[in-house]
Design a protein around this motif. Structure first.
Motif, PDB file in Angstrom:
ATOM      1  N   ARG A 151     -52.729 -40.866  52.927  1.00 42.19           N
ATOM      2  CA  ARG A 151     -51.982 -40.009  52.004  1.00 42.19           C
ATOM      3  C   ARG A 151     -52.745 -39.874  50.700  1.00 42.19           C
ATOM      4  N   LEU A 152     -52.865 -38.648  50.223  1.00 39.81           N
ATOM      5  CA  LEU A 152     -53.590 -38.366  48.991  1.00 39.81           C
ATOM      6  C   LEU A 152     -52.619 -37.990  47.874  1.00 39.81           C
ATOM      7  N   PRO A 153     -52.957 -38.337  46.631  1.00 38.88           N
ATOM      8  CA  PRO A 153     -52.135 -37.891  45.509  1.00 38.88           C
ATOM      9  C   PRO A 153     -52.320 -36.395  45.286  1.00 38.88           C
ATOM     10  N   CYS A 154     -51.267 -35.724  44.851  1.00 40.54           N
ATOM     11  CA  CYS A 154     -51.364 -34.290  44.587  1.00 40.54           C
ATOM     12  C   CYS A 154     -51.831 -34.089  43.143  1.00 40.54           C
ATOM     13  N   SER A 155     -53.072 -34.433  42.909  1.00 40.62           N
ATOM     14  CA  SER A 155     -53.694 -34.207  41.608  1.00 40.62           C
ATOM     15  C   SER A 155     -55.158 -33.872  41.848  1.00 40.62           C
ATOM     16  N   PHE A 156     -55.705 -33.077  40.964  1.00 35.66           N
ATOM     17  CA  PHE A 156     -57.083 -32.631  41.146  1.00 35.66           C
ATOM     18  C   PHE A 156     -58.039 -33.820  41.177  1.00 35.66           C
ATOM     19  N   ALA A 157     -58.058 -34.605  40.122  1.00 40.09           N
ATOM     20  CA  ALA A 157     -58.984 -35.732  40.049  1.00 40.09           C
ATOM     21  C   ALA A 157     -58.608 -36.816  41.046  1.00 40.09           C
ATOM     22  N   GLY A 158     -57.323 -37.124  41.148  1.00 44.34           N
ATOM     23  CA  GLY A 158     -56.883 -38.203  42.026  1.00 44.34           C
ATOM     24  C   GLY A 158     -57.168 -37.951  43.485  1.00 44.34           C
ATOM     25  N   SER A 159     -57.048 -36.693  43.927  1.00 43.75           N
ATOM     26  CA  SER A 159     -57.300 -36.398  45.343  1.00 43.75           C
ATOM     27  C   SER A 159     -58.764 -36.614  45.691  1.00 43.75           C
ATOM     28  N   THR A 160     -59.660 -36.249  44.770  1.00 44.51           N
ATOM     29  CA  THR A 160     -61.092 -36.470  45.013  1.00 44.51           C
ATOM     30  C   THR A 160     -61.399 -37.957  45.103  1.00 44.51           C
ATOM     31  N   GLU A 161     -60.857 -38.730  44.175  1.00 43.71           N
ATOM     32  CA  GLU A 161     -61.099 -40.173  44.180  1.00 43.71           C
ATOM     33  C   GLU A 161     -60.573 -40.817  45.458  1.00 43.71           C
ATOM     34  N   ALA A 162     -59.355 -40.423  45.881  1.00 42.05           N
ATOM     35  CA  ALA A 162     -58.774 -40.990  47.098  1.00 42.05           C
ATOM     36  C   ALA A 162     -59.559 -40.574  48.327  1.00 42.05           C
ATOM     37  N   LEU A 163     -60.039 -39.330  48.353  1.00 48.22           N
ATOM     38  CA  LEU A 163     -60.862 -38.873  49.475  1.00 48.22           C
ATOM     39  C   LEU A 163     -62.135 -39.700  49.562  1.00 48.22           C
ATOM     40  N   GLU A 164     -62.785 -39.916  48.446  1.00 48.24           N
ATOM     41  CA  GLU A 164     -64.035 -40.682  48.471  1.00 48.24           C
ATOM     42  C   GLU A 164     -63.799 -42.110  48.954  1.00 48.24           C
ATOM     43  N   ARG A 165     -62.681 -42.710  48.534  1.00 51.26           N
ATOM     44  CA  ARG A 165     -62.365 -44.057  49.022  1.00 51.26           C
ATOM     45  C   ARG A 165     -62.138 -44.051  50.532  1.00 51.26           C
ATOM     46  N   ALA A 166     -61.416 -43.041  51.025  1.00 49.51           N
ATOM     47  CA  ALA A 166     -61.133 -42.971  52.460  1.00 49.51           C
ATOM     48  C   ALA A 166     -62.410 -42.752  53.264  1.00 49.51           C
ATOM     49  N   LEU A 167     -63.297 -41.906  52.772  1.00 45.11           N
ATOM     50  CA  LEU A 167     -64.560 -41.668  53.475  1.00 45.11           C
ATOM     51  C   LEU A 167     -65.404 -42.938  53.514  1.00 45.11           C
ATOM     52  N   ALA A 168     -65.435 -43.670  52.401  1.00 43.78           N
ATOM     53  CA  ALA A 168     -66.224 -44.899  52.350  1.00 43.78           C
ATOM     54  C   ALA A 168     -65.637 -45.971  53.262  1.00 43.78           C
ATOM     55  N   GLU A 169     -64.306 -46.060  53.312  1.00 41.06           N
ATOM     56  CA  GLU A 169     -63.664 -47.101  54.105  1.00 41.06           C
ATOM     57  C   GLU A 169     -63.738 -46.822  55.596  1.00 41.06           C
ATOM     58  N   HIS A 170     -63.487 -45.580  56.000  1.00 42.72           N
ATOM     59  CA  HIS A 170     -63.329 -45.287  57.430  1.00 42.72           C
ATOM     60  C   HIS A 170     -64.562 -44.671  58.069  1.00 42.72           C
ATOM     61  N   GLN A 171     -65.493 -44.127  57.279  1.00 42.64           N
ATOM     62  CA  GLN A 171     -66.718 -43.520  57.808  1.00 42.64           C
ATOM     63  C   GLN A 171     -66.404 -42.555  58.955  1.00 42.64           C
ATOM     64  N   PRO A 172     -65.532 -41.571  58.723  1.00 46.22           N
ATOM     65  CA  PRO A 172     -65.133 -40.677  59.820  1.00 46.22           C
ATOM     66  C   PRO A 172     -66.231 -39.689  60.195  1.00 46.22           C
ATOM     67  N   GLY A 173     -66.189 -39.249  61.446  1.00 50.01           N
ATOM     68  CA  GLY A 173     -67.082 -38.192  61.892  1.00 50.01           C
ATOM     69  C   GLY A 173     -66.450 -36.824  61.703  1.00 50.01           C
TER      70      GLY A 173
END
Length: 241
Positions: free
Chosen positions: A55-77
């Protein structure tokens, strides 16, 4: 075997699939993109697909930060981001993310950019790398109302879509895109003006909805189509205006 069912034989050694949804915004207590992403991830895991929902926060800056954390943690294809488009009657598979932030309302952190770029040094737009036409066709075959969309708006959904595509084809991510969903059966009632001149009188009116179970299944179908090693459909399906 062809079609979405073929992807059920997913190699568990492959990079996982990441689904994202948003928290509620604009004063609403519900956002159907998040339960749809959660349920889709559960259904995909039941089919042997390594899938996770965030789940991502509905904010411009917050969504980017949460996305980057998720990409780093899960390494999705593969990443399929999902958001709410209240008022739409169909699941909308987005094709283009534009380098624009123009917020009619503040985000959940109070930010309200007006005509600003997502990335001052970035390109004007990115295209989804999902097989967008194949996904729309598969959804229609499953009797889920669906359409191809050329605009994800200029609020947080488009911002997140742009930031996601800027990170696609780097690291583990190879396929990514964005899907907008309508309200589900838990939609709030909207207040609309009545009268010839749009006076102060108002009446409650339901939003167009699609059942939450169908929204989740739409994301499942999109994920399975994204996993198929096949080209997108070479058929015309663009709007005239």
């Amino acid at each position: 075997m062809t079609g979405p069912a073929a992807a059920a034989h997913h190699d568990p050694g492959l990079a996982p699939l990441l689904l994202t949804g948003f928290e509620p915004f604009a004063g609403d207590g519900h956002n159907p993109s998040w339960p749809a992403a959660q349920e889709a991830a559960r259904r995909l895991r039941d089919r042997g697909v390594r899938a996770v929902a965030v789940r991502l926060p509905c904010s411009f800056a917050g969504s980017t930060e949460a996305l980057e954390r998720a990409l780093a943690e899960h390494q999705p294809g593969t990443v399929i981001a999902c958001g709410l488009a209240g008022g739409r009657t169909r699941v909308a598979v987005e094709r283009v993310a534009v380098n624009l932030q123009d917020a009619r309302i503040p985000d959940n952190s109070g930010a309200q950019p007006a005509g600003q770029a997502v990335d001052d040094a970035g390109p004007a737009a990115y295209f989804s790398t999902l097989p967008v036409k194949r996904i729309v066709a598969a959804l229609r075959d499953a009797e889920i109302p669906a359409e191809l969309s050329l605009s994800a708006g200029s609020f947080v959904c488009n911002h997140l879509f742009y930031e996601l595509m800027a990170r696609a084809d780097t690291g583990s991510v190879r396929t990514a895109g964005f899907i907008h969903v309508p309200w589900d059966e838990n939609a709030p009632r909207r207040t609309v003006p009545v009268g010839a001149h749009g006076d102060d009188r108002a009446c409650p009116e339901p939003w167009p909805t699609v059942p939450g179970a169908q929204l989740a299944e739409a994301l499942v179908i999109a994920a399975l189509e994204a996993a198929r090693p096949a080209s997108d459909l070479d058929v015309p399906d663009g709007p005239l205006y």
